[in-house]
Enzyme design. Structure first.
Site, PDB file in Angstrom:
ATOM      1  N   GLU A 173       0.876  -1.176   0.000  1.00 49.24           N
ATOM      2  CA  GLU A 173       0.000   0.000   0.000  1.00 49.24           C
ATOM      3  C   GLU A 173       0.911   1.222   0.000  1.00 49.24           C
ATOM      4  O   GLU A 173       0.962   1.994   0.955  1.00 49.24           O
ATOM      5  CB  GLU A 173      -0.916  -0.008   1.250  1.00 49.24           C
ATOM      6  CG  GLU A 173      -1.972   1.080   1.270  1.00 49.24           C
ATOM      7  CD  GLU A 173      -2.850   1.053   2.546  1.00 49.24           C
ATOM      8  OE1 GLU A 173      -2.637   0.190   3.409  1.00 49.24           O
ATOM      9  OE2 GLU A 173      -3.736   1.918   2.663  1.00 49.24           O
ATOM     10  N   HIS A 204      -4.818  -4.496  -0.748  1.00 47.76           N
ATOM     11  CA  HIS A 204      -4.327  -3.428  -1.624  1.00 47.76           C
ATOM     12  C   HIS A 204      -3.444  -3.941  -2.758  1.00 47.76           C
ATOM     13  O   HIS A 204      -3.834  -3.935  -3.903  1.00 47.76           O
ATOM     14  CB  HIS A 204      -3.604  -2.311  -0.849  1.00 47.76           C
ATOM     15  CG  HIS A 204      -4.507  -1.568   0.087  1.00 47.76           C
ATOM     16  ND1 HIS A 204      -5.424  -0.670  -0.360  1.00 47.76           N
ATOM     17  CD2 HIS A 204      -4.651  -1.646   1.432  1.00 47.76           C
ATOM     18  CE1 HIS A 204      -6.093  -0.182   0.688  1.00 47.76           C
ATOM     19  NE2 HIS A 204      -5.655  -0.777   1.774  1.00 47.76           N
TER      20      HIS A 204
END
Ligand SMILES: *[C@@H]1O[C@H](CO)[C@@H](O)[C@H](O)[C@H]1NC(C)=O
Ligand SMILES: *[C@@H]1O[C@H](CO)[C@@H](O)[C@H](O)[C@H]1NC(C)=O
Ligand SMILES: *[C@@H]1O[C@H](CO)[C@@H](O)[C@H](O)[C@H]1NC(C)=O
Ligand SMILES: *[C@@H]1O[C@H](CO)[C@@H](O)[C@H](O)[C@H]1NC(C)=O
Ligand SMILES: *[C@@H]1O[C@H](CO)[C@@H](O)[C@H](O)[C@H]1NC(C)=O
Ligand SMILES: [Zn+2]
Length: 505
Positions: free
Chosen positions: A347, A372
């Site tokens: 992320e 993510h």
């Protein structure tokens, strides 16, 4: 040059050129484009007759909304806050809101409800507030709490009564419960650390509002209702386990929280029999080694005691400033065959950093899905490992915008993941913190702002199906969720093709 002369010259040029391009070129060109569409998420879905009609309606609105003046209002280069209100006027959104979405696989427990729902909980008797240095915390008690407060604890009901208007008081209170701001984006939101600070404050305030046992039960039930209304029939909630308290200040165990979710879900299913259920992914912030070890131990125990409720384990916190997974490698490695991992990884927009390389450990530790995976396109070997091992990517586009990882969603790597047919599931991370629906806003932004213009109902359907395939449900659970999904899907398709408000205006 006059336009007629210009056209004649140009047309001659074009004709002269086309004459030289062999038919084979155009065949190859079409074949490549067709292959791209076939490869993309949804490329292998075939639509029946009614679905095809619904798709035509959807695509008509998609094209219209992407091309006309609407495109100026919903400008995907700008911050989500600038167009959030306009999303709700979109016909594509209307269709997406109705669409069954399967499961919700990446959300954090305390940030799921928007301020309009949360404000109801502040009407409870015995609620005290502590306003200090722009922070707000709550505590429920029969007498002034002895919890620390830099100023003083005040009864919310009294404050509200004393305020010039209830509405003004509630509006002020709501500002502590969301980072959404419909007056646009103040420049702070462009700075990742500033926004994370604000986000953490909202998280703390919300956490303090829902740590009281009866409110946590109502909160949990209300959360499931919001999911259900957004056509989500199953959820995996990331949760940090702590002891909720009673009015007399006594605290329950951490394990009690799991039971609370189990019981509340059971009650919700009684009231809504086609809701399939909830599983929890136990989270621990990337703090001290001992805390992570204790959380991991507890998760192991809970998995044995309540196997239906526990999906697995994850570590959380702002990745850029938190410790990397390698800090905890010995204990994570030791437990990897016993606990399923669902790690946040990649992320970040910084390549080659420890955070970025969490992706390596997430893969090697057998993470079932990756939270993510924003940085994955920069790692072709890891990307191919993800494809080979079929590790789903939980993509949260709006979260990435709000938390300042990407500014123009059209540059979001999700576009590539969709194009290569990667195992993607869409989710919303912390929708309550920015006043979004649990999934509809994220589906809208991904479909309109990130995916190819060609992306259609087939992609949306595949994304919903992915959320079933990559869930932590066992085969029986998946079959049940799929059955519910299919029934609702047929109803949805019939709704779309018979909805007069979706006819050409
Ligand atoms: C298609 O939709 C019509 C209503 O518009 C419905 O009567 C028919 O049963 C549907 N067909 C299928 C295969 O679902
Ligand atoms: C509300 O107003 C009353 C009467 O003026 C006052 O005694 C009380 O302290 C006020 N309460 C709060 C919490 O401000
Ligand atoms: C990466 O993210 C940081 C934090 O939001 C931001 O300041 C920076 O501009 C971003 N870099 C790129 C290349 O987008
Ligand atoms: C959950 O329900 C069971 C069975 O009714 C009950 O014994 C238990 O105390 C409940 N636990 C919580 C946390 O509500
Ligand atoms: C966790 O479990 C391990 C192995 O069972 C044990 O040695 C350790 O003391 C436990 N640690 C904590 C903090 O609970
Ligand atoms: Zn997350």
């Amino acid at each position: 040059m006059d336009t007629a002369v210009f056209c004649v010259t140009l047309c001659l040029l074009i004709n002269a050129n086309t004459a030289d391009v062999p038919t084979k070129y155009y065949q190859e060109r079409s074949a490549l484009l067709a292959e791209e569409i076939h490869t993309a998420v949804g490329g292998k879905v075939s639509l029946n007759e009614n679905e095809t009609i619904a798709n035509n309606i959807l695509m008509k609105w998609k094209e219209k909304e992407l091309s006309n003046s609407n495109a100026q209002r919903i400008n995907f280069a700008k911050h989500y806050f600038t167009y959030k209100k306009d999303i709700e006027k979109s016909k594509v959104y209307k269709i997406i809101r109705k669409m069954p979405k399967g499961g919700l696989l990446h959300v954090h427990s305390t940030l799921l409800l928007n301020e309009d729902v949360l404000i109801q909980f502040t009407y409870e008797d015995y609620l005290y507030a502590c306003f200090a240095n722009n922070d707000l915390s709550f505590y429920y008690a029969t007498k002034t709490p002895d919890q620390p407060c830099a100023t003083k604890w005040e009864l919310v009901s009294e404050l509200r009564n004393n305020a010039s208007s209830t509405e003004a008081f509630d509006t002020q209170l709501k500002q502590y419960l969301t980072i959404y701001n419909d007056k646009g984006v103040d420049c702070d939101y462009q700075d990742m650390n500033a926004v994370w600070q604000r986000f953490s404050k909202v998280g703390k305030t919300m956490g303090s509002l829902i740590s009281y046992r009866p409110i946590r039960e109502r909160y949990c039930y209300e959360t499931l209702k919001q999911f259900y209304n957004d056509n989500i029939m199953y959820a995996e909630i990331r949760i940090s386990l702590y002891g909720v308290y009673e009015l007399d200040g006594s605290k329950h165990t951490k394990e009690y929280m799991v039971e609370l979710y189990k019981n509340t879900t059971a009650k919700f299913i009684e009231d809504h029999p086609d809701f399939v259920g909830v599983k929890l992914i136990v989270t621990q912030s990337k703090s001290r080694f001992e805390s992570v070890l204790a959380a991991l131990n507890m998760t192991r125990r809970l998995k044995v005691e309540m196997p239906d409720m526990i999906a697995g384990f994850d570590l959380v916190g702002q990745e850029n400033t938190g410790k990397p997974l390698t800090e905890y490698l010995p204990i994570l490695y030791e437990a990897k065959d016993e606990i399923n991992y669902y790690f946040h990884a990649g992320e970040t927009n910084l390549s080659g950093t420890a955070v970025d390389e969490n992706l390596v450990d997430a893969i090697l530790l057998g993470s079932k899905r990756i939270g993510h995976g924003y940085a994955l396109t920069k790692h072709p070997s890891l990307m191919s490992a993800v494809m080979k091992k079929d590790i789903a990517l939980e993509v949260n586009v709006i979260s990435n915008v709000v938390l300042s990882l990407v500014h123009d969603v059209r540059n979001h790597p999700l576009a590539s993941y969709l194009a290569m047919g990667a195992p993607v599931v869409l989710s919303s991370d912390d929708p309550g913190a920015w006043s979004a629906e649990p999934l509809s806003h994220d589906f809208f932004v991904a479909f309109m702002g990130v995916a190819s213009k060609h992306a259609d109902l087939r992609m949306l359907k595949q994304l919903a199906l992915n959320s079933i395939t990559y869930s932590a449900l066992d085969d029986e659970g998946k079959a049940r969720l799929l059955k519910v999904f299919n029934e609702r899907w047929d109803r949805f398709v019939r709704d779309v093709i018979t909805d007069v408000s979706l006819l050409e205006s």
